[in-house]
Design an enzyme around this catalytic site. Sequence first.
Site, PDB file in Angstrom:
ATOM      1  N   ASN A 110       8.760  19.338  11.811  1.00 49.50           N
ATOM      2  CA  ASN A 110       8.019  20.445  11.211  1.00 49.50           C
ATOM      3  C   ASN A 110       7.385  19.975   9.913  1.00 49.50           C
ATOM      4  O   ASN A 110       7.840  19.006   9.301  1.00 49.50           O
ATOM      5  CB  ASN A 110       8.968  21.617  10.923  1.00 49.50           C
ATOM      6  CG  ASN A 110       8.232  22.834  10.372  1.00 49.50           C
ATOM      7  OD1 ASN A 110       7.188  23.229  10.901  1.00 49.50           O
ATOM      8  ND2 ASN A 110       8.755  23.426   9.314  1.00 49.50           N
ATOM      9  N   HIS A 112       6.113  21.599   6.129  1.00 50.23           N
ATOM     10  CA  HIS A 112       6.270  22.784   5.284  1.00 50.23           C
ATOM     11  C   HIS A 112       5.482  22.580   3.987  1.00 50.23           C
ATOM     12  O   HIS A 112       5.534  21.504   3.391  1.00 50.23           O
ATOM     13  CB  HIS A 112       7.743  23.012   4.963  1.00 50.23           C
ATOM     14  CG  HIS A 112       7.996  24.257   4.175  1.00 50.23           C
ATOM     15  ND1 HIS A 112       7.919  25.515   4.732  1.00 50.23           N
ATOM     16  CD2 HIS A 112       8.302  24.439   2.862  1.00 50.23           C
ATOM     17  CE1 HIS A 112       8.172  26.414   3.795  1.00 50.23           C
ATOM     18  NE2 HIS A 112       8.409  25.783   2.659  1.00 50.23           N
ATOM     19  N   SER A 139       6.000  18.704   2.903  1.00 49.60           N
ATOM     20  CA  SER A 139       7.124  17.912   3.404  1.00 49.60           C
ATOM     21  C   SER A 139       7.156  17.924   4.930  1.00 49.60           C
ATOM     22  O   SER A 139       7.011  18.984   5.547  1.00 49.60           O
ATOM     23  CB  SER A 139       8.458  18.497   2.907  1.00 49.60           C
ATOM     24  OG  SER A 139       8.469  18.677   1.513  1.00 49.60           O
ATOM     25  N   ASP A 148      13.896  25.503   7.270  1.00 49.92           N
ATOM     26  CA  ASP A 148      13.239  24.595   6.326  1.00 49.92           C
ATOM     27  C   ASP A 148      14.249  23.709   5.602  1.00 49.92           C
ATOM     28  O   ASP A 148      14.019  23.300   4.456  1.00 49.92           O
ATOM     29  CB  ASP A 148      12.402  25.383   5.296  1.00 49.92           C
ATOM     30  CG  ASP A 148      11.273  26.156   5.937  1.00 49.92           C
ATOM     31  OD1 ASP A 148      10.758  25.703   6.972  1.00 49.92           O
ATOM     32  OD2 ASP A 148      10.897  27.220   5.411  1.00 49.92           O
TER      33      ASP A 148
END
Length: 216
Positions: A110, A112, A139, A148
Amino acid sequence: MPATCNVVVLLSGTGSNLQALIDSTRAGDSPVRIRAVISNRADALGLQKAQDAGIDTAVLDHRQFDGREAFDRALMALIDDFEPQLLVLAGFMRILSATFVRHYHGRLLNIHPSLLPKYKGLHTHQRALEAGDSEHGCSVHFVTEELDGGPLVVQAVIPVQSGDTPQTLAHRVHAQEHQIYPLAVRWFAEGRLRLGQQGVVFDGQPLAVGGHSIRS
């Protein structure tokens, strides 16, 4: 890791990070193959970007399912039909169940828009400005059951300027996202990046807790 790494991308919106990934795969030596793009929204503009690039697309509307677990089970079945080695979240606006995250442990990335662990969740640019931060950024991390909160792979750091608004900051952070996300995906595809028992491993060595840091 195979010579070609099949990647499935999940998105809900415009697909700007998807486009950056598509552009990065056009280099002749890229081991990344975007096998499919899946969205929970039929009107997601990212689907058109994928179709324009000749990539398979699919839509799975979460509103047609009785709860998160049912949706995630159907989503996992759809994803697994494409046999990906890596799953990439690119603005997928769904909180994933623990079952889903465990199923793809070590092969789910992912991005973020903050320097994690700062500002998990939403409105990251506004929160950075309100805190008076001198630096901000984005990030890439492996996804775990903590929102997260997964182990960091790479961060891009930019200075916060005196006249910045959430919009100007977002614009500059997005530009950095489009650099570091394809980089992290390529590292994984090349077999240089993996999630080990004790954290992220890069080129066979444990990566520092904060991951790679790239400053602009």
